[in-house]
Design a protein around this motif. Structure first.
Motif, PDB file in Angstrom:
ATOM      1  N   ILE A 157       0.864  -1.182   0.000  1.00 47.34           N
ATOM      2  CA  ILE A 157       0.000   0.000   0.000  1.00 47.34           C
ATOM      3  C   ILE A 157       0.903   1.235   0.000  1.00 47.34           C
ATOM      4  N   ALA A 158       0.786   2.044  -1.033  1.00 44.84           N
ATOM      5  CA  ALA A 158       1.671   3.199  -1.173  1.00 44.84           C
ATOM      6  C   ALA A 158       1.124   4.441  -0.490  1.00 44.84           C
ATOM      7  N   SER A 159      -0.196   4.633  -0.524  1.00 43.86           N
ATOM      8  CA  SER A 159      -0.754   5.863   0.037  1.00 43.86           C
ATOM      9  C   SER A 159      -2.208   5.637   0.419  1.00 43.86           C
ATOM     10  N   LEU A 160      -2.618   6.305   1.505  1.00 47.03           N
ATOM     11  CA  LEU A 160      -3.997   6.284   1.982  1.00 47.03           C
ATOM     12  C   LEU A 160      -4.449   7.724   2.208  1.00 47.03           C
ATOM     13  N   LYS A 161      -5.645   8.047   1.731  1.00 48.79           N
ATOM     14  CA  LYS A 161      -6.225   9.359   1.996  1.00 48.79           C
ATOM     15  C   LYS A 161      -7.704   9.174   2.308  1.00 48.79           C
ATOM     16  N   TRP A 162      -8.183   9.990   3.229  1.00 51.61           N
ATOM     17  CA  TRP A 162      -9.557   9.845   3.684  1.00 51.61           C
ATOM     18  C   TRP A 162     -10.293  11.166   3.522  1.00 51.61           C
ATOM     19  N   VAL A 163     -11.586  11.069   3.143  1.00 50.46           N
ATOM     20  CA  VAL A 163     -12.439  12.248   2.984  1.00 50.46           C
ATOM     21  C   VAL A 163     -13.680  12.057   3.840  1.00 50.46           C
TER      22      VAL A 163
ATOM     23  N   VAL B 153      -7.159   4.553  -1.891  1.00 54.97           N
ATOM     24  CA  VAL B 153      -6.007   3.664  -1.723  1.00 54.97           C
ATOM     25  C   VAL B 153      -5.306   3.486  -3.062  1.00 54.97           C
ATOM     26  N   ILE B 154      -3.979   3.642  -3.057  1.00 56.05           N
ATOM     27  CA  ILE B 154      -3.185   3.278  -4.236  1.00 56.05           C
ATOM     28  C   ILE B 154      -2.089   2.318  -3.788  1.00 56.05           C
ATOM     29  N   GLY B 155      -1.803   1.368  -4.649  1.00 62.53           N
ATOM     30  CA  GLY B 155      -0.749   0.408  -4.391  1.00 62.53           C
ATOM     31  C   GLY B 155       0.526   0.776  -5.116  1.00 62.53           C
ATOM     32  N   SER B 156       1.639   0.316  -4.585  1.00 59.63           N
ATOM     33  CA  SER B 156       2.931   0.623  -5.194  1.00 59.63           C
ATOM     34  C   SER B 156       3.047  -0.042  -6.556  1.00 59.63           C
ATOM     35  N   SER B 157       3.399   0.750  -7.577  1.00 56.64           N
ATOM     36  CA  SER B 157       3.556   0.271  -8.957  1.00 56.64           C
ATOM     37  C   SER B 157       2.296  -0.413  -9.474  1.00 56.64           C
ATOM     38  N   SER B 158       1.146   0.084  -9.045  1.00 61.10           N
ATOM     39  CA  SER B 158      -0.128  -0.492  -9.470  1.00 61.10           C
ATOM     40  C   SER B 158      -0.949   0.550 -10.213  1.00 61.10           C
ATOM     41  N   ASN B 159      -1.641   0.101 -11.262  1.00 61.99           N
ATOM     42  CA  ASN B 159      -2.534   0.988 -12.006  1.00 61.99           C
ATOM     43  C   ASN B 159      -3.885   1.137 -11.337  1.00 61.99           C
ATOM     44  N   LEU B 160      -4.154   0.322 -10.343  1.00 64.45           N
ATOM     45  CA  LEU B 160      -5.476   0.300  -9.727  1.00 64.45           C
ATOM     46  C   LEU B 160      -5.538   1.248  -8.536  1.00 64.45           C
ATOM     47  N   LEU B 161      -6.448   2.202  -8.600  1.00 61.40           N
ATOM     48  CA  LEU B 161      -6.753   3.088  -7.476  1.00 61.40           C
ATOM     49  C   LEU B 161      -8.154   2.748  -6.992  1.00 61.40           C
ATOM     50  N   GLN B 162      -8.293   2.462  -5.701  1.00 65.21           N
ATOM     51  CA  GLN B 162      -9.578   2.028  -5.178  1.00 65.21           C
ATOM     52  C   GLN B 162     -10.099   3.008  -4.138  1.00 65.21           C
ATOM     53  N   VAL B 163     -11.419   3.183  -4.162  1.00 65.59           N
ATOM     54  CA  VAL B 163     -12.106   4.054  -3.211  1.00 65.59           C
ATOM     55  C   VAL B 163     -13.127   3.188  -2.468  1.00 65.59           C
ATOM     56  N   VAL B 164     -13.100   3.237  -1.127  1.00 66.39           N
ATOM     57  CA  VAL B 164     -13.951   2.384  -0.298  1.00 66.39           C
ATOM     58  C   VAL B 164     -14.778   3.256   0.634  1.00 66.39           C
ATOM     59  N   LEU B 165     -16.063   2.976   0.705  1.00 64.53           N
ATOM     60  CA  LEU B 165     -16.909   3.656   1.691  1.00 64.53           C
ATOM     61  C   LEU B 165     -16.590   3.130   3.076  1.00 64.53           C
TER      62      LEU B 165
ATOM     63  N   PRO C 256       0.922   3.151 -13.734  1.00 66.97           N
ATOM     64  CA  PRO C 256       1.082   2.994 -12.286  1.00 66.97           C
ATOM     65  C   PRO C 256       1.065   4.334 -11.571  1.00 66.97           C
ATOM     66  N   CYS C 257       0.451   4.340 -10.391  1.00 65.62           N
ATOM     67  CA  CYS C 257       0.257   5.576  -9.639  1.00 65.62           C
ATOM     68  C   CYS C 257       1.454   5.861  -8.745  1.00 65.62           C
TER      69      CYS C 257
ATOM     70  N   LYS D   2       3.545   7.405 -12.697  1.00 65.85           N
ATOM     71  CA  LYS D   2       4.992   7.206 -12.575  1.00 65.85           C
ATOM     72  C   LYS D   2       5.759   8.022 -13.596  1.00 65.85           C
ATOM     73  N   SER D   3       5.150   8.294 -14.741  1.00 67.50           N
ATOM     74  CA  SER D   3       5.821   9.072 -15.785  1.00 67.50           C
ATOM     75  C   SER D   3       5.815  10.568 -15.496  1.00 67.50           C
TER      76      SER D   3
END
Length: 1054
Positions: free
Chosen positions: A286-292, A303-315, A334-335, A361-362
């Motif tokens: 897990i690279a980063s967590l942010k909450w709203v 949530v974003i994972g290290s070297s992952s293209n998938l960004l997920q948002v969870v209630l 990748p994010c 990443k770019s």
């Protein structure tokens, strides 16, 4: 003869030139504009009060995006990667921590680096205590240091208050244990009272600042080692600080409960739930967590994972434990980081725009409408779920689907301009913003006005990969679209439609714009006389209808040639146009009739491409003749008869070792060979410029040659001047016209820009463009970076669709208008207004200075009766008393000599104690002294080291005695030592319920410190000996020099 050559060489040294040509004082190369996202971006930060988005890079640059189209670029002295970036919100202060553990303090208002603080340790976490001048730094040893920003000087001051690992964790550091501080989270509603410390080992401690002790220990504390997860990040997921989400290296996300202070106990915390988002199965950290926080049940964590293209948002709500609702956003790459731009709740806006920005990443930035994300999560379980949020790429506003392949930059003198600063200020407010989160009032918006190519300060013409031509007003440091020229269905060759443009030429005298593409299609646009009519000529960029173009465009003609068009040049003495291709064809075209008069094919053994064509008149065998000077890609130069196309001379001029040619121009000619065609603006300057004799300048990737024009026409090789380069290679070259001569601008592939005089080619000045790297395009591919030049030395460099850089070379030249106002991202009036809202109703101490940090925290409204709130009695004065007190004097990190670089003075040798000695590593001491001490003190550093060495020599005997004493009396004097001292480690352990002295006692710590000090003393002794030897050698050399001088004086007298 040797002395004569030496004098001539010295006269041509870098920085000088002949008295008749350009001098170093005549040029001042500098970056005048950076627009867009800088290359190598990898970290975000945001000031929600000032609404400033910050983006840092891997090479020490920080780009700031503010309100009202404002942008500013900060460039650090160190080209180091940013590790942490955070605003002191609403105060115009930005803190940047780089990979060298240096803390940079930036004044956002002045756009200046105020201070650089060198931290002694590896920084692993960083957090600003907002609305105060304090911030926390966590290191790899598990310690947390408190630092302060001085209000007057912006200097960083280390506080005496510290949180050592032993005090927060309660157990000694094991060799195999990872003790790094991952996150420092001030507890919401009690930011100045408690902070949550999250360690990489999984241990979590809630630290009471005033009581200076942990009031809660949870996480991996008490778990078996197999269960403990290596933590990577954490964030609060509750507005009152009662829940925290922790991400691990194995893809787990655990949510822990954090009870209130009155409920805290060693067993009061528990893990609430575990979020399984699929990262664990792929072992993605897990690279980063942010909450709203949102009203109702819409609070969510990103949530974003290290070297992952998938960004997920969870209630995250009370139903999360039984049913998890999530959204997966598949980013194009990748994010690297993410930032949320959320509008304030009190903000009155009909068009509320909340955005999620994702950094790839770019370095590319992607945007998602956060309102759509919230809507999808809430309605995803309904019968008709909404569509997924769409991804928007943040890029330059040149074109929606194409990139720039070629450009022309035209500049005009100020006295010809029509629009005022007030007009452009209004256009700045109404123009389309660079970031989608920035709103524009549609009620007062209007289209951009374009009075004519010669009536605005700067005009940028762009050719695109889809064949489109864009015309932009660049008078201000942002892009105003004024005209778009697209191919019509009546084109003669349908196959050329959509082909990338490869050449542009504009001539202001004849109002002609010519373009050429990859398929050999040439289009000739004739514009109407200027100025254009007010009611009809202001064409928005999107207006591509034939009716709209007819208000400016008088006619369009087409010519089909062979090969990809590489260069176009108009003759000022006739109505002819010459065109070159990549296959070696040179064509002469009649502009009025749009017919080809002749086409000549020039063969070449290496490369047959034509790079440049120049019309010129010269004397051949006593007769005046119009010639066409041709330069090829293989560095060959020759002349053709412009009327017939036949070769005038007998041979081509070639260097012995040819390289890829980039640029050719005739010096001291009467043509506007720059291709801008703005002769009126430079006639008065060019008339006074003389370069002795007409010559031909040829620039290649590795060399520059200046030939005699007369010899080139005859086919005789005569090199007047030349300059060769090894590496890096040249990627762009151009000439410019100053008040005292003509200059040459060279851009190298590593970002170095050299300014050289002509024709001597002596180096006048050079700069380096941070972040600029150029790589040659592959065969049959388009360049990623395009460079355009103006006649007076301005360079426009466009890197893909992400950033635009403009550099200028002439001093006292204002390249753009409204530069100061459109680079002011920090708004002082907004800061004063918000400061008043925070301080209202809060008692402030009269002793505290009012200003940047003169306010205390804003009291937050209670949502429930059990919610703790920030006490209004917690003033800045109380925080100052807490942080200026050494709560753990035994901790090495709070010894003041560590940061101040001062030598400890011992007046009474008998009272010398172990804790009175602090020995710095010499390399770190010298580096730190250079960073934070004035230059005068740095000069005296050698004397300070000499005194320091003498002091340590006197310490050695004392230390040896103390070592022997300590070894003999550690066990017998332990109880007596506890009675005398109230600050030993044993007492601290007992006070906080930690392990007994059997594991680590005060004597054991003293013994360890003695051993460390002895090792450091040995190293200092060796370095002192080396310094003494160097001093002796220098002294003997000085004596020999003095004797030689005296001997010479005596010899001269005799």
């Amino acid at each position: 003869m040797f002395v004569k050559k030496l004098v001539e060489k010295a006269a041509k040294k870098p920085g000088g030139s002949s008295s008749e040509g350009l001098r170093a004082n005549d040029v001042e190369p500098r970056i005048t504009l950076h627009y867009g996202i800088p290359s190598g971006s990898h970290l975000f930060t945001y000031d929600p009060i000032q609404k400033i988005l910050g983006v840092s890079t891997k090479d020490g640059r920080i780009k700031l995006f503010g309100k009202d189209h404002t942008q500013a670029l900060l460039v650090s002295e160190e080209a180091s990667t940013s590790r942490f970036l955070e605003f002191v919100q609403n105060q115009g202060i930005l803190l940047n921590v780089n990979s060298k553990n240096q803390i940079e303090v930036w004044d956002v208002d002045k756009k200046l680096l105020s201070h650089v603080h060198v931290f002694n340790g590896e920084i692993t976490s960083f957090r600003v205590m907002q609305h105060t001048p304090y911030f926390y730094v966590g290191d790899s040893s598990g310690n947390v240091t408190v630092l302060k920003i001085d209000q007057d000087s912006n200097q960083v001051i280390q506080m005496d208050y510290t949180i050592p690992y032993l005090a927060s964790n309660g157990s000694p550091v094991e060799a195999s244990e990872d003790t790094s501080v991952v996150s420092i989270l001030p507890q919401p509603t009690a930011e100045s009272q408690r902070i949550l410390l999250v360690f990489s080992s999984g241990f979590i401690a809630l630290w009471d600042i005033k009581e200076s002790k942990p009031i809660l220990k949870t996480g991996a504390h008490g778990m078996v080692k197999q269960e403990a997860k290596k933590v990577t990040c954490a964030c609060w997921v509750c507005p009152y600080g009662s829940r925290v989400a922790v991400g691990s290296i194995y893809g787990d996300i655990l949510v822990w409960s954090i009870p209130s202070k009155s409920e805290c106990s060693s067993e009061s915390s528990a893990m609430i739930c575990k979020l399984n988002l699929g990262y664990k199965s792929e072992k993605t950290p897990i690279a980063s967590l942010k909450w709203v926080h949102a009203e109702g049940k819409a609070s969510r964590v990103y949530v974003i994972g290290s070297s992952s293209n998938l960004l997920q948002v969870v209630l995250l709500n009370e139903q999360t434990e039984t049913r998890m609702i999530k959204l997966g956003l598949h980013v194009s790459e990748p994010c690297a980081d993410m930032e949320l731009i959320i509008a304030d709740a009190h903000e009155q806006s009909k068009h509320k725009q909340d955005y999620l920005f994702v950094l790839g990443k770019s370095g590319r930035v992607y945007a998602y409408d956060d309102n759509m994300i919230e809507k999808y999560l809430i309605q995803s379980q309904s019968k008709s779920p909404p569509s997924l949020p769409k991804e928007t790429v943040v890029k330059l506003p040149f074109s929606d689907s194409s990139s720039i392949t070629v450009g022309k930059f035209l500049t005009n003198p100020s006295h010809l301009l029509n629009l005022s600063d007030e007009d452009y200020a209004q256009l700045a407010k109404d123009a389309t913003p660079f970031l989608p989160s920035q709103t524009v009032s549609k009620e007062c918006s209007r289209s951009a006005h374009f009075p004519g190519f010669s009536k605005v300060k700067n005009v940028y013409i762009t050719g695109h990969s889809d064949g489109t031509i864009g015309v932009w007003d660049m008078t201000c440091p942002f892009l105003i679209p004024v005209l778009s020229l697209k191919e019509q269905q009546t084109d003669q060759d349908i196959s050329s439609r959509g082909a990338a443009l490869t050449a542009l030429h504009f001539d202001s005298n004849s109002r002609l714009l010519a373009s050429g593409d990859q398929n050999g299609m040439v289009r000739l646009y004739r514009f109407k006389p200027e100025p254009y009519l007010t009611e009809n000529s202001f064409i928005p960029f999107q207006g591509t209808s034939k009716k709209g173009n007819n208000h400016i465009v008088q006619s369009v003609k087409h010519i089909k040639l062979t090969g990809s068009i590489t260069c176009i040049q108009k003759s000022q003495n006739s109505k002819h146009l010459t065109i070159g291709s990549d296959q070696g064809h040179v064509s002469l075209v009649d502009i009025e009739e749009a017919t080809v008069l002749y086409t000549k094919h020039i063969a070449s053994d290496i490369c047959s491409g034509i790079i440049s064509l120049q019309f010129e008149s010269c004397s051949v065998q006593g007769f005046e003749k119009n010639v066409l000077v041709v330069a090829m890609k293989d560095s060959s130069v020759f002349a053709l008869d412009s009327d017939t196309g036949n070769m005038v001379g007998t041979n081509m001029i070639k260097p012995k070792k040819p390289f890829k040619a980039l640029f050719m121009q005739i010096l001291d000619g009467k043509q506007d060979s720059s291709g801008n065609g703005i002769d009126l603006s430079r006639e008065s300057i060019v008339e006074d410029i003389s370069i002795r004799q007409p010559s031909v300048l040829l620039c290649s990737e590795k060399a520059i040659y200046i030939y005699s024009l007369a010899q080139v026409v005859q086919g005789v090789k005569k090199v007047l001047h030349k300059k060769k380069f090894n590496s890096p290679s040249i990627c762009s070259s151009s000439t410019f016209y100053g008040t005292s001569g003509v200059g040459l601008t060279l851009v190298f592939s590593d970002g170095t820009v050299e300014i050289r005089s002509l024709p001597e080619l002596s180096l006048l000045k050079q700069i380096s463009i941070r972040g600029f790297t150029y790589s040659s395009p592959k065969p049959n591919s388009l360049p990623e970076i395009t460079i355009s030049t103006s006649w007076d030395g301005d360079l426009v460099m466009v890197n893909g669709d992400e950033e635009l850089i403009v550099s200028s070379v002439l001093p006292q030249k204002d390249t753009f208008r409204l530069v100061e106002s459109l680079s002011r991202v920090y708004k002082k009036d907004s800061a004063v207004c918000h400061e008043g809202n925070i301080t209202s109703g809060v008692a402030s101490s009269p002793k505290e200075k009012k200003g940047m940090f003169g306010s205390v925290f804003k009291t937050r409204a209670k949502r429930t009766t059990d919610t703790e709130t920030e006490s209004t009695k917690e003033t800045m004065e109380e925080l100052s008393k807490i942080f200026t007190t050494a709560n753990f004097p035994w901790n090495n990190n709070v010894e003041r000599s560590r940061e101040s670089n001062t030598v400890i003075r011992v007046d009474h040798e008998d009272e010398l104690g172990i804790d009175d000695i602090d020995i710095e590593d010499d390399d770190h001491h010298h580096h730190h002294q250079q960073q934070e001490q004035p230059k005068e003190q740095g000069i005296m550093s050698g004397i300070s080291k000499q005194k320091l060495a003498n002091k340590f020599s006197s310490f050695k005997g004392k230390l040896k005695q103390m070592t022997a004493k300590s070894e003999k009396s550690v066990v017998s004097n332990e109880e007596k030592h506890e009675e005398k001292s109230g600050t030993t480690v044993d007492q601290i352990k007992k006070k906080y319920g930690f392990a007994s002295s059997e594991e680590m006692g005060a004597a054991k710590m003293a013994q360890c410190k003695l051993q460390d000090n002895v090792k450091k003393l040995q190293g200092i002794s060796l370095r002192t000996t080396e310094m003494e030897d160097t001093a002796k050698s220098f002294s003997s050399t000085a004596k020999e020099l003095l004797n030689a001088v005296e001997f010479n004086k005596q010899s001269s007298k005799s």
